[in-house]
Structure formats: C-alpha cells, structure tokens
Design a protein around this motif. Structure first.
Motif, mmCIF file in Angstrom:
data_model
loop_
_atom_site.group_PDB
_atom_site.id
_atom_site.type_symbol
_atom_site.label_atom_id
_atom_site.label_comp_id
_atom_site.label_asym_id
_atom_site.label_seq_id
_atom_site.Cartn_x
_atom_site.Cartn_y
_atom_site.Cartn_z
ATOM 1 N N ALA A 1 42.881 -13.132 135.848
ATOM 2 C CA ALA A 1 42.478 -11.754 136.141
ATOM 3 C C ALA A 1 43.335 -10.823 135.290
ATOM 4 N N MET A 2 42.678 -9.964 134.502
ATOM 5 C CA MET A 2 43.400 -9.038 133.627
ATOM 6 C C MET A 2 42.943 -7.617 133.910
ATOM 7 N N ASP A 3 43.928 -6.719 134.067
ATOM 8 C CA ASP A 3 43.601 -5.323 134.340
ATOM 9 C C ASP A 3 43.391 -4.548 133.043
ATOM 10 N N VAL B 1 48.161 -9.678 133.276
ATOM 11 C CA VAL B 1 47.600 -10.826 133.979
ATOM 12 C C VAL B 1 48.124 -10.827 135.410
ATOM 13 N N CYS B 2 47.247 -11.119 136.355
ATOM 14 C CA CYS B 2 47.640 -11.218 137.755
ATOM 15 C C CYS B 2 48.246 -12.602 138.009
ATOM 16 N N LEU B 3 49.463 -12.611 138.526
ATOM 17 C CA LEU B 3 50.154 -13.849 138.878
ATOM 18 C C LEU B 3 50.523 -13.827 140.351
ATOM 19 N N VAL B 4 50.492 -14.996 140.980
ATOM 20 C CA VAL B 4 50.964 -15.115 142.354
ATOM 21 C C VAL B 4 52.193 -16.008 142.355
ATOM 22 N N THR B 5 53.175 -15.626 143.156
ATOM 23 C CA THR B 5 54.338 -16.469 143.392
ATOM 24 C C THR B 5 54.095 -17.132 144.735
ATOM 25 N N ILE B 6 54.075 -18.447 144.723
ATOM 26 C CA ILE B 6 53.650 -19.208 145.891
ATOM 27 C C ILE B 6 54.632 -20.335 146.187
ATOM 28 N N ASP B 7 54.839 -20.608 147.453
ATOM 29 C CA ASP B 7 55.655 -21.750 147.858
ATOM 30 C C ASP B 7 54.740 -22.955 147.998
ATOM 31 N N ARG B 8 54.944 -23.940 147.128
ATOM 32 C CA ARG B 8 54.147 -25.160 147.152
ATOM 33 C C ARG B 8 54.919 -26.252 147.897
ATOM 34 N N TYR B 9 54.249 -26.950 148.765
ATOM 35 C CA TYR B 9 54.870 -28.030 149.521
ATOM 36 C C TYR B 9 55.493 -29.062 148.580
ATOM 37 N N THR B 10 54.809 -29.358 147.478
ATOM 38 C CA THR B 10 55.234 -30.438 146.587
ATOM 39 C C THR B 10 56.364 -30.068 145.633
ATOM 40 N N VAL B 11 56.397 -28.828 145.153
ATOM 41 C CA VAL B 11 57.366 -28.474 144.105
ATOM 42 C C VAL B 11 58.222 -27.260 144.430
ATOM 43 N N GLY B 12 57.987 -26.604 145.544
ATOM 44 C CA GLY B 12 58.723 -25.390 145.875
ATOM 45 C C GLY B 12 58.041 -24.174 145.279
ATOM 46 N N GLU C 1 41.003 -13.380 148.253
ATOM 47 C CA GLU C 1 41.925 -13.873 149.277
ATOM 48 C C GLU C 1 43.374 -13.861 148.828
ATOM 49 N N GLU C 2 43.624 -14.247 147.586
ATOM 50 C CA GLU C 2 45.008 -14.396 147.139
ATOM 51 C C GLU C 2 45.634 -13.114 146.626
ATOM 52 N N THR C 3 44.805 -12.153 146.178
ATOM 53 C CA THR C 3 45.378 -10.961 145.545
ATOM 54 C C THR C 3 44.976 -9.654 146.192
ATOM 55 N N GLY C 4 43.877 -9.640 146.940
ATOM 56 C CA GLY C 4 43.372 -8.384 147.491
ATOM 57 C C GLY C 4 42.563 -7.586 146.484
ATOM 58 N N TYR C 5 42.151 -8.232 145.383
ATOM 59 C CA TYR C 5 41.371 -7.564 144.337
ATOM 60 C C TYR C 5 40.014 -8.225 144.175
ATOM 61 N N GLU C 6 39.065 -7.440 143.675
ATOM 62 C CA GLU C 6 37.759 -7.917 143.258
ATOM 63 C C GLU C 6 37.572 -7.543 141.792
ATOM 64 N N ALA C 7 36.659 -8.238 141.131
ATOM 65 C CA ALA C 7 36.371 -7.956 139.727
ATOM 66 C C ALA C 7 34.873 -7.735 139.553
ATOM 67 N N ALA C 8 34.521 -6.780 138.702
ATOM 68 C CA ALA C 8 33.117 -6.509 138.412
ATOM 69 C C ALA C 8 32.619 -7.319 137.219
ATOM 70 N N ASP C 9 33.534 -7.830 136.387
ATOM 71 C CA ASP C 9 33.164 -8.537 135.162
ATOM 72 C C ASP C 9 33.775 -9.939 135.185
ATOM 73 N N ALA D 1 38.485 -12.694 134.732
ATOM 74 C CA ALA D 1 38.016 -11.609 135.601
ATOM 75 C C ALA D 1 38.561 -10.289 135.065
ATOM 76 N N ARG D 2 37.650 -9.326 134.837
ATOM 77 C CA ARG D 2 38.030 -8.002 134.325
ATOM 78 C C ARG D 2 37.401 -6.930 135.199
ATOM 79 N N ASP D 3 37.737 -5.685 134.916
ATOM 80 C CA ASP D 3 37.234 -4.541 135.678
ATOM 81 C C ASP D 3 37.593 -4.730 137.155
ATOM 82 N N LEU D 4 38.889 -4.790 137.396
ATOM 83 C CA LEU D 4 39.432 -5.097 138.721
ATOM 84 C C LEU D 4 39.627 -3.844 139.565
ATOM 85 N N HIS D 5 39.486 -4.017 140.866
ATOM 86 C CA HIS D 5 39.759 -2.937 141.802
ATOM 87 C C HIS D 5 40.187 -3.553 143.140
#
Length: 187
Positions: free
Chosen positions: A48-50, A55-66, A91-99, A122-126
């Motif tokens: 996802a690019m604004d 670029v949209c990145l999520v920092t996540i705690d993974r069971y397998t690698v931390g 679900e993960e970012t709270g954003y939708e994309a039109a493109d 994913a572009r044209d984010l809101h």
C-alpha cells in the motif's frame, strides 16, 4: 528422472495448513521421505503506497520469530484474492484503497511448502470511516494479531530497512521487489 511420489500420509491438518509425509524417489534414484506443508488457501500481500510514495508497514509480534516489520498480509480464507487483500488492508491498517493493481504471484518456501501467494499494489488510500471505523474493526484485529504499529515509510527507506535487516520477512521483501519493478524503481 524427476521426483516420484510413491505414497503420501497426512500427519496433521487444520483450517490453515496440512502437513504430509511423502515417500519419494529423488532425481538421483535415491529413496527417502519428504515432509511437505501445504497451505489450505493462498495468501495475499499488499504493498500500500500513499500519495507521498510511502509504503504502509505493520510491526507485528509473530509467535515464531518475535517482532517483525512487514507489509499487510494474510490468508485468503477461500475468498477471491483481491477481496482478501482488500479485507487484510482494512483489518490490519484501518485504510481502504480505491486503486488496486495485481502484481503477480509468488511461492513461499519452495523446498518444503506448497504456499501460493498473490501480491497487490494498493493506491489512492483513505482511512476507513463510517460504521466500520466506529466498530473498531481494525483495532480489534490489530490487537488479536499482535500488530503493535502501523507506519508509513518512504519507498527508498524501505529498501534501506531491507538492506539493514530491519525487514527480514521474505514475502515482504519479494512483494516490495515486485512493486519496485512495476513502479520502475529498479533498472
């Protein structure tokens, strides 16, 4: 001579994966056992690019690698891959994309897995508004999945994060490469 599967025995199965043990004859003619993990449904990955080329990145705690820094992603759960990608982004970012642009497929862990993946740009984010936002769908999912942060990082800085091992998730790295190629960032 290629690989020959002589028998297959499922050792474990749930809604997401199946683990099997195959008795095989390899290309050299040697016999052996090969363990294979099969994903029940393809995965989806969203670059996802604004409008500022971040670029949209999520920092996540993974069971397998931390802790892991990744792009939004998840299982398709039997849905059309585009529908699944749209859901995962919400679900993960709270954003939708039109493109939405399909960037092609990938296969993860080819030596041990049957794990098809679909990548989308994913572009044209809101931000999500209205009923979905008021229900806190994104916040609930983020907490459930261990997402600690959503950040927006310039594309070139994402490449630096990959080079410096801040981003180590293989699928994220491959999806960023696919997006970079599509966007003409790599020559």
């Amino acid at each position: 001579m290629g690989w020959l599967t002589r028998s297959t025995d499922t050792k474990y199965e749930n809604a997401w994966i199946r683990v099997r043990e195959d008795r095989i004859t390899g290309p050299s003619g040697d016999e052996g056992i090969y363990g294979v993990v099969s994903m029940q449904h393809p995965a989806v990955f969203v670059v996802a690019m604004d409008e500022d080329e971040r670029v949209c990145l999520v920092t996540i705690d993974r069971y397998t690698v931390g802790t892991s820094v990744e792009i939004p992603a998840g299982g398709s759960d039997g849905e059309d891959p585009l529908v699944a990608a749209q859901r995962e982004l919400r679900e993960e970012t709270g954003y939708e994309a039109a493109d939405w642009t399909p960037l092609g497929g990938m296969l993860a862990l080819n030596g041990i897995a049957e794990a098809p993946e679909h990548v989308f740009l994913a572009r044209d984010l809101h931000p999500i508004t209205g009923e979905d936002a008021s229900r806190g769908v994104s916040a609930e999912t983020q907490a459930e999945e261990g997402i600690r942060a959503v950040s927006w990082v310039p594309f070139e800085d994402v490449l630096t994060m990959i080079a410096e091992d801040t981003i180590t998730d293989g699928e994220t790295i491959a999806a960023i490469a696919k997006a970079g190629i599509r966007l003409g960032r790599f020559r």
